[in-house]
Design an enzyme around this catalytic site. Structure first.
Site, short mmCIF file in Angstrom:
data_model
loop_
_atom_site.label_atom_id
_atom_site.label_comp_id
_atom_site.label_asym_id
_atom_site.label_seq_id
_atom_site.Cartn_x
_atom_site.Cartn_y
_atom_site.Cartn_z
CE LYS A 14 -3.56 -2.38 2.57
NZ LYS A 14 -4.05 -2.69 3.88
NE ARG A 97 2.36 -0.56 8.74
CZ ARG A 97 1.46 -0.34 9.69
NH1 ARG A 97 1.58 -0.90 10.86
NH2 ARG A 97 0.42 0.41 9.45
CG ASP A 154 3.58 -1.70 13.63
OD1 ASP A 154 3.02 -0.74 14.19
OD2 ASP A 154 3.10 -2.28 12.65
CG HIS A 216 -5.11 -1.75 16.73
ND1 HIS A 216 -4.85 -0.66 15.93
CD2 HIS A 216 -5.30 -2.79 15.88
CE1 HIS A 216 -4.88 -1.03 14.66
NE2 HIS A 216 -5.15 -2.34 14.61
N GLY A 218 -8.50 -5.01 15.16
CA GLY A 218 -8.67 -5.17 13.71
C GLY A 218 -8.58 -6.67 13.44
N GLY A 341 -12.98 -2.27 16.58
CA GLY A 341 -13.11 -1.25 17.63
C GLY A 341 -13.91 -0.05 17.19
#
Ligand code: ADP
Length: 411
Positions: A14, A97, A154, A216, A218, A341
């Site tokens: 991405k 990232r 991260d 978090h 997901g 969430g």
């Protein structure tokens, strides 16, 4: 300045292009351009989606080679309906990232041969992520050889977790080898911590601490216990497998289950990793899906395993929130973020219903509407409850901007 972000996963890259001309705030701007390459859908091919100027263009490319995909991405920045740049030298910096920073990196770093060697060295801790992240950095270096590259880890946000929380009570030499709790989702936890403090107008200090539990939730799920903006504990550990029940990951289980399966049923390490990461959690218990929407629908239709999957998910979430309340010696706010969430009102309602001992009370009407970046507790609740729309891409862009300012002030 223009910052290009690259976020490489197991079957996607991405990318976003942000223009930042002033000190970045949390008034998150829309990216100028964004692209996604997805090679997980059809063997040997990549579905390529680009968005810019209100246009959305989808192509199928006959390659899955990272360098070629990045070249194609850059081409769409310069040409056609999605053109937003005149030349690639307009890109000031590329931000990546990286999932695992290992024990030595507690902040973002400018890419150097030494930094790449360290990402490679700790790749055995994160074999599903770090090699892909490194290949992405090297592909970007080839295509943009004169543009500085920055890595944002991260794990970095959790470098403030104290030893008693981050060292496993195994033999001490585990710790010496780097086997310890690192924690993940740090980019999201960092953004949500700052955003929650801004929503409530509370940064916290020694006299008046601000104790936040950020949830978090997901496909991967983790909590962070955040004191005055710093992580002091988190539920993920050496890998993103520890802690909460997740979409297809088990979260914490008794490690003897694994040695039992090896000893009695002959499972290999690879098979066990596959089961724990891909065939457990909501998917493993429901037998249906890793997606809360599908499971909640099946539960409403009377599917018992779907009901059980949601019950375990909520139970473990409350259980670990309880642990974080104790770590923080109380709690001022609980924030919910990530796909579950931010959207699953029933998950928030059931979780909060089990926390009434904290005099926490949810405004049920507000909760049902899932309003982003708002306080959804009743006025008299002693604990604030927030929904925060996480902005990980923006957080990486901000980190890159600050990194570059720091670099310029040294020169
Ligand atoms: P990732 O961790 O891959 O970034 P997300 O944060 O986008 O994933 O979360 C994806 C998950 O969010 C989905 O698998 C689903 O369980 C959940 N989700 C997304 N939208 C909703 C919704 N409207 N209601 C309930 N759950 C949702």
């Amino acid at each position: 300045m223009k910052i290009l972000l690259l976020d490489a996963g197991s079957s996607t890259i991405k990318s976003h292009l942000f223009a930042i001309d002033q000190t970045p705030t949390d008034n998150v701007p829309k990216p100028l351009w964004q692209a996604q390459a997805d090679w997980g859908k059809e063997k040997g091919k990549t579905e390529f989606t680009v968005k810019a100027h209100g246009q959305r263009i989808v192509d199928i490319l006959p390659t899955t080679v990272q360098e070629e995909l990045i070249k194609h991405m850059l081409d769409t920045l310069l040409n056609g309906k999605t053109k937003v740049l005149d030349q690639l030298s307009d890109i000031t910096l590329v931000g990546h990232r990286v999932v695992h920073g290992g024990p030595n990196y507690s902040r973002s770093m400018l890419v150097t041969p030494k930094v790449k060697a360290e990402i490679q060295r700790v790749a055995s801790f994160a074999p599903l992520h770090n090699p892909i992240n490194l290949a992405d950095i090297e592909a970007a270096e080839k295509v943009l050889p004169h543009t500085p590259q920055v890595v944002v880890f991260d794990t970095a946000f959790h470098s403030t977790v104290p030893d008693e929380a981050s060292i496993y009570p195994g033999p001490y030499n585990w710790y010496e080898q780097g086997i310890r709790r690192y924690g993940f989702h740090g980019i999201s936890h960092q953004y949500c911590a700052r955003r929650s403090a801004a929503i409530l107008g509370r940064t916290g200090n020694r006299e008046q601490p601000f104790r936040l539990i950020n949830c978090h939730l997901g496909n991967g799920c983790s909590l962070a216990a955040i004191l005055n903006g710093q992580s002091i504990d988190t539920t993920m550990g050496f890998t993103p497998l520890e802690g909460l029940m997740m979409g297809s990951r088990s979260g914490t289980i008794d490690p003897s289950i694994l040695t039992y399966l090896q000893r009695v049923h002959g499972y290999s390490a690879h098979q066990l990793e596959q089961i724990l990461n891909k065939e457990s959690g909501l998917k493993g218990i429901s037998g249906l899906s890793n997606d809360v929407r599908t499971i909640e629908k099946a539960a409403q239709e009377g599917n018992k395993r779907a009901t059980l999957a949601m019950a375990i998910f909520i139970y473990r979430l409350r259980y670990f929130i309880g642990a974080m309340v104790s770590v923080l010696n109380g709690v001022d706010a609980i924030a919910f973020t990530g796909g579950i969430g931010e959207n699953a009102a029933s998950v928030r309602a059931q979780t909060c219903a089990g926390l009434s001992f904290l005099h926490l009370q949810l405004d049920q009407t507000k909760n049902a509407a899932s309003p982003p970046d708002q306080d959804i507790a009743t006025p008299d609740s002693l604990v604030r409850v927030l929904i925060v729309h996480t902005q990980e891409d923006w957080e990486i862009a901000r980190e890159c901007w600050h990194m570059l300012q720091a670099q310029r002030s040294i020169q």
